[in-house]
Design a protein around this motif. Structure first.
Motif, PDB file in Angstrom:
ATOM      1  N   SER A 153      23.926 -20.462 -18.830  1.00  0.00           N
ATOM      2  CA  SER A 153      24.854 -20.691 -17.678  1.00  0.00           C
ATOM      3  C   SER A 153      24.311 -21.314 -16.630  1.00  0.00           C
ATOM      4  O   SER A 153      23.424 -20.629 -15.774  1.00  0.00           O
ATOM      5  CB  SER A 153      25.857 -19.645 -17.345  1.00  0.00           C
ATOM      6  OG  SER A 153      26.517 -19.999 -16.494  1.00  0.00           O
ATOM      7  N   PRO A 154      24.514 -22.557 -16.365  1.00  0.00           N
ATOM      8  CA  PRO A 154      24.102 -23.321 -15.070  1.00  0.00           C
ATOM      9  C   PRO A 154      24.413 -22.669 -13.803  1.00  0.00           C
ATOM     10  O   PRO A 154      23.549 -22.575 -12.804  1.00  0.00           O
ATOM     11  CB  PRO A 154      24.583 -24.770 -14.992  1.00  0.00           C
ATOM     12  CG  PRO A 154      24.737 -24.902 -16.622  1.00  0.00           C
ATOM     13  CD  PRO A 154      25.296 -23.604 -17.245  1.00  0.00           C
ATOM     14  N   GLU A 155      25.480 -22.055 -13.721  1.00  0.00           N
ATOM     15  CA  GLU A 155      26.002 -21.240 -12.510  1.00  0.00           C
ATOM     16  C   GLU A 155      25.509 -19.968 -12.496  1.00  0.00           C
ATOM     17  O   GLU A 155      24.853 -19.494 -11.527  1.00  0.00           O
ATOM     18  CB  GLU A 155      27.442 -21.046 -12.566  1.00  0.00           C
ATOM     19  CG  GLU A 155      28.242 -20.596 -11.651  1.00  0.00           C
ATOM     20  CD  GLU A 155      29.416 -19.961 -11.751  1.00  0.00           C
ATOM     21  OE1 GLU A 155      30.228 -19.561 -10.709  1.00  0.00           O
ATOM     22  OE2 GLU A 155      30.231 -20.416 -12.588  1.00  0.00           O
ATOM     23  N   ALA A 156      25.351 -19.164 -13.590  1.00  0.00           N
ATOM     24  CA  ALA A 156      24.804 -17.569 -13.656  1.00  0.00           C
ATOM     25  C   ALA A 156      23.385 -17.627 -13.390  1.00  0.00           C
ATOM     26  O   ALA A 156      22.860 -16.709 -12.597  1.00  0.00           O
ATOM     27  CB  ALA A 156      25.400 -17.030 -15.007  1.00  0.00           C
ATOM     28  N   ARG A 157      22.546 -18.679 -13.728  1.00  0.00           N
ATOM     29  CA  ARG A 157      21.101 -18.309 -13.560  1.00  0.00           C
ATOM     30  C   ARG A 157      21.061 -18.707 -12.196  1.00  0.00           C
ATOM     31  O   ARG A 157      19.630 -18.485 -11.923  1.00  0.00           O
ATOM     32  CB  ARG A 157      20.223 -19.287 -14.627  1.00  0.00           C
ATOM     33  CG  ARG A 157      20.273 -20.833 -14.262  1.00  0.00           C
ATOM     34  CD  ARG A 157      19.747 -21.412 -15.333  1.00  0.00           C
ATOM     35  NE  ARG A 157      19.583 -23.007 -15.097  1.00  0.00           N
ATOM     36  CZ  ARG A 157      19.553 -24.019 -16.205  1.00  0.00           C
ATOM     37  NH1 ARG A 157      19.495 -23.416 -17.100  1.00  0.00           N
ATOM     38  NH2 ARG A 157      19.552 -25.090 -15.668  1.00  0.00           N
ATOM     39  N   LEU A 158      21.716 -19.183 -11.440  1.00  0.00           N
ATOM     40  CA  LEU A 158      21.509 -19.532  -9.836  1.00  0.00           C
ATOM     41  C   LEU A 158      21.795 -18.238  -9.394  1.00  0.00           C
ATOM     42  O   LEU A 158      21.797 -18.199  -7.838  1.00  0.00           O
ATOM     43  CB  LEU A 158      22.229 -20.581  -9.320  1.00  0.00           C
ATOM     44  CG  LEU A 158      21.597 -22.087  -9.721  1.00  0.00           C
ATOM     45  CD1 LEU A 158      22.236 -23.093  -8.909  1.00  0.00           C
ATOM     46  CD2 LEU A 158      19.942 -21.902  -9.050  1.00  0.00           C
ATOM     47  N   PHE A 159      22.566 -17.136  -9.667  1.00  0.00           N
ATOM     48  CA  PHE A 159      22.831 -16.060  -9.133  1.00  0.00           C
ATOM     49  C   PHE A 159      21.608 -15.345  -8.726  1.00  0.00           C
ATOM     50  O   PHE A 159      20.653 -15.107  -9.162  1.00  0.00           O
ATOM     51  CB  PHE A 159      23.573 -14.943  -9.889  1.00  0.00           C
ATOM     52  CG  PHE A 159      24.888 -15.160 -10.455  1.00  0.00           C
ATOM     53  CD1 PHE A 159      25.843 -16.045  -9.926  1.00  0.00           C
ATOM     54  CD2 PHE A 159      25.335 -14.916 -11.540  1.00  0.00           C
ATOM     55  CE1 PHE A 159      26.895 -16.712 -10.180  1.00  0.00           C
ATOM     56  CE2 PHE A 159      26.863 -15.212 -12.050  1.00  0.00           C
ATOM     57  CZ  PHE A 159      27.420 -16.201 -11.487  1.00  0.00           C
ATOM     58  N   PRO A 160      21.280 -15.170  -7.262  1.00  0.00           N
ATOM     59  CA  PRO A 160      20.254 -14.156  -6.836  1.00  0.00           C
ATOM     60  C   PRO A 160      20.135 -12.871  -7.252  1.00  0.00           C
ATOM     61  O   PRO A 160      19.001 -12.558  -7.657  1.00  0.00           O
ATOM     62  CB  PRO A 160      20.815 -14.113  -5.089  1.00  0.00           C
ATOM     63  CG  PRO A 160      21.645 -15.224  -4.890  1.00  0.00           C
ATOM     64  CD  PRO A 160      22.454 -15.558  -6.159  1.00  0.00           C
ATOM     65  N   ALA A 161      21.257 -12.364  -7.765  1.00  0.00           N
ATOM     66  CA  ALA A 161      21.095 -10.894  -8.236  1.00  0.00           C
ATOM     67  C   ALA A 161      20.381 -11.064  -9.778  1.00  0.00           C
ATOM     68  O   ALA A 161      19.788 -10.175 -10.248  1.00  0.00           O
ATOM     69  CB  ALA A 161      22.483 -10.490  -8.819  1.00  0.00           C
ATOM     70  N   TYR A 162      20.483 -12.500 -10.469  1.00  0.00           N
ATOM     71  CA  TYR A 162      19.752 -12.552 -11.724  1.00  0.00           C
ATOM     72  C   TYR A 162      18.245 -12.605 -11.431  1.00  0.00           C
ATOM     73  O   TYR A 162      17.401 -11.828 -12.214  1.00  0.00           O
ATOM     74  CB  TYR A 162      20.198 -13.986 -12.307  1.00  0.00           C
ATOM     75  CG  TYR A 162      19.393 -14.235 -13.733  1.00  0.00           C
ATOM     76  CD1 TYR A 162      19.574 -13.361 -14.665  1.00  0.00           C
ATOM     77  CD2 TYR A 162      18.741 -15.390 -13.473  1.00  0.00           C
ATOM     78  CE1 TYR A 162      18.786 -13.736 -15.951  1.00  0.00           C
ATOM     79  CE2 TYR A 162      18.081 -15.818 -14.903  1.00  0.00           C
ATOM     80  CZ  TYR A 162      18.133 -14.824 -15.905  1.00  0.00           C
ATOM     81  OH  TYR A 162      17.483 -15.325 -17.110  1.00  0.00           O
ATOM     82  N   VAL A 163      17.609 -13.433 -10.596  1.00  0.00           N
ATOM     83  CA  VAL A 163      16.406 -13.501 -10.262  1.00  0.00           C
ATOM     84  C   VAL A 163      15.813 -12.131  -9.819  1.00  0.00           C
ATOM     85  O   VAL A 163      14.729 -11.809 -10.164  1.00  0.00           O
ATOM     86  CB  VAL A 163      15.857 -14.627  -9.292  1.00  0.00           C
ATOM     87  CG1 VAL A 163      14.668 -14.764  -9.287  1.00  0.00           C
ATOM     88  CG2 VAL A 163      16.525 -16.100  -9.858  1.00  0.00           C
ATOM     89  N   LYS A 164      16.677 -11.573  -8.917  1.00  0.00           N
ATOM     90  CA  LYS A 164      16.089 -10.153  -8.374  1.00  0.00           C
ATOM     91  C   LYS A 164      15.926  -9.157  -9.553  1.00  0.00           C
ATOM     92  O   LYS A 164      15.167  -8.118  -9.636  1.00  0.00           O
ATOM     93  CB  LYS A 164      17.429  -9.614  -7.512  1.00  0.00           C
ATOM     94  CG  LYS A 164      17.162 -10.267  -6.206  1.00  0.00           C
ATOM     95  CD  LYS A 164      18.300  -9.980  -4.793  1.00  0.00           C
ATOM     96  CE  LYS A 164      18.263 -10.696  -3.839  1.00  0.00           C
ATOM     97  NZ  LYS A 164      19.333 -10.487  -2.815  1.00  0.00           N
ATOM     98  N   LEU A 165      16.984  -9.287 -10.640  1.00  0.00           N
ATOM     99  CA  LEU A 165      17.018  -8.439 -11.684  1.00  0.00           C
ATOM    100  C   LEU A 165      15.371  -8.587 -12.503  1.00  0.00           C
ATOM    101  O   LEU A 165      14.508  -7.784 -12.839  1.00  0.00           O
ATOM    102  CB  LEU A 165      17.935  -8.741 -12.712  1.00  0.00           C
ATOM    103  CG  LEU A 165      17.809  -7.958 -14.077  1.00  0.00           C
ATOM    104  CD1 LEU A 165      17.901  -6.497 -14.017  1.00  0.00           C
ATOM    105  CD2 LEU A 165      18.943  -8.319 -15.085  1.00  0.00           C
ATOM    106  N   LEU A 166      15.090  -9.974 -12.438  1.00  0.00           N
ATOM    107  CA  LEU A 166      13.742 -10.303 -13.397  1.00  0.00           C
ATOM    108  C   LEU A 166      12.797  -9.900 -12.375  1.00  0.00           C
ATOM    109  O   LEU A 166      11.768  -9.301 -12.709  1.00  0.00           O
ATOM    110  CB  LEU A 166      13.689 -11.924 -13.412  1.00  0.00           C
ATOM    111  CG  LEU A 166      14.880 -12.694 -14.098  1.00  0.00           C
ATOM    112  CD1 LEU A 166      14.791 -13.997 -14.337  1.00  0.00           C
ATOM    113  CD2 LEU A 166      14.847 -11.881 -15.699  1.00  0.00           C
TER     114      LEU A 166
END
Length: 376
Positions: A153-166
């Motif tokens: 998802s182009p939108e979801a992968r820009l969620f800061p929460a996503y990269v914070k999870l990684l």
């Protein structure tokens, strides 16, 4: 009033009375189960998906659940006999495969915003649990699925929460490298590390075409992703380095550097302190840092991608007959030669730029005029 309507009203009244007099959950485990049942009850309502997330009980119930999990974990950590076994809340969470259900809710993103909220839930859960949860198949399997699904998802992968999870996962691996094996994906032709793929994909994050206002968000996500990659490299894991080569880390860094080079205007005002030059040098330093932390096969890939994507952009500008263009290109070349601080990377620049006799003569003549401006 018909007997049917009367019966329906009586049933509704009876349900309300039962709910009103239902015993309030007393133990933390009872509260945890009750909160999850309310999450499920919301999705059983036919019109539930149309309600804005903030107007639903979902955020408060999920927050209550993660707080109960974390508090239970902290209490059990005080008892050496209990710290290595799940408490009743975590046991229910694992046995009923709640992470799998949460992953499905995130992917459906219904109500809108649920995807991001589940990511934040998982960040809070993983960051604060004292019990090792990654080895549980009920945790790591849906986690890997969610990492890969979010990338789609182009939108979801820009969620800061996503990269914070990684990032959270990289920190957990840094504390205990034996956990790497629980974050691999063997569903394809080669075993991969979804965590690394997620970070690499976001290193060059750019605002979406339909949302130019997301530029600052994209920059934040890119910075977080670069930091996560650096943390992974410090694990000094052969498997991680193999995945770096396979998942295109070198190409991603080279493309980021090439993009930064193309963003430098033909005539730079302010020399090395100009914003475009500063951005270019930051990309170069990131590439050098990756090279310094990596095994030779990663560095070799970096040098190859540098030659393929960056040097061809530099050569025409260095030979330009327009003085301002040539001067800026020379300034960039000398800055990169300094900031790409690894022998194989500087060799790639030397071979690409100085291997051509005509180009070598031009660079040598022009370098003297701009080299005093180079600063550390």
């Amino acid at each position: 009033m018909s007997s049917w309507n009367l019966k329906a009203k009586l049933e509704k009244l009876g349900k309300s009375v039962l709910e009103a007099v239902a015993p309030t959950p007393k133990t933390e485990a009872e509260r945890f189960v009750a909160a999850w049942e309310q999450v499920n009850a919301f999705y059983r309502e036919p019109s539930g998906d149309d309600v804005p997330l903030e107007q639903t009980p979902l955020p408060s119930k999920l927050e209550e659940m993660v707080n109960l999990l974390v508090n239970e974990s902290r209490e059990r950590a005080k008892d050496s006999r209990a710290m290595d076994t799940p408490g009743p809340c975590l046991e229910y969470f694992l046995e009923n495969r709640l992470p799998e259900t949460l992953t499905q809710l995130a992917r459906a993103n219904s109500p809108k915003g649920m995807h991001s909220y589940v990511l934040r839930f998982l960040v809070a859960f993983l960051q604060n649990m004292r019990h090792k949860v990654l080895p549980h198949v009920a945790v790591h399997r849906p986690l890997n699925k969610l990492i890969l699904a979010t990338l789609e998802s182009p939108e979801a992968r820009l969620f800061p929460a996503y990269v914070k999870l990684l990032q959270t996962l990289t920190v957990l691996l840094q504390r205990d490298t034996s956990l790497v094996g629980f974050l691999v994906d063997g569903s394809g032709p080669a075993v991969t590390l979804p965590l690394l793929k997620g970070l690499v994909t976001n290193m060059n994050s750019k605002p979406r075409d339909d949302a130019p206002e997301s530029a600052s968000l994209a920059a934040e996500v890119a910075a977080l992703a670069r930091g996560g990659v650096m943390t992974l490299l410090t694990l000094e894991s052969d498997f991680v380095f193999e995945c770096c080569v396979r998942d295109g880390l070198a190409e991603t860094l080279a493309l980021g550097l090439a993009s930064a080079y193309q963003a430098v205007p033909n005539s730079v005002q302010g020399d090395l302190d100009a914003a475009p030059i500063v951005a270019l040098r930051e990309h170069a330093r990131s590439m050098a840092q990756v090279a310094q932390l990596s095994l030779p096969q990663v560095v070799s890939a970096l040098a190859s991608e540098l030659s393929a994507h960056v040097l061809p952009l530099m050569q025409p500008n260095l030979l330009s007959s327009i003085e301002a263009v040539a001067r800026t290109a020379t300034l960039c070349a000398l800055a990169l030669a300094r900031d790409l601080d690894h022998p194989l990377l500087t060799d790639a620049i030397a071979t690409g730029l100085l291997g051509d006799a005509a180009l070598r003569g031009v660079i040598v003549r022009r370098a003297d005029s701009v080299s005093p401006q180079l600063t550390t």
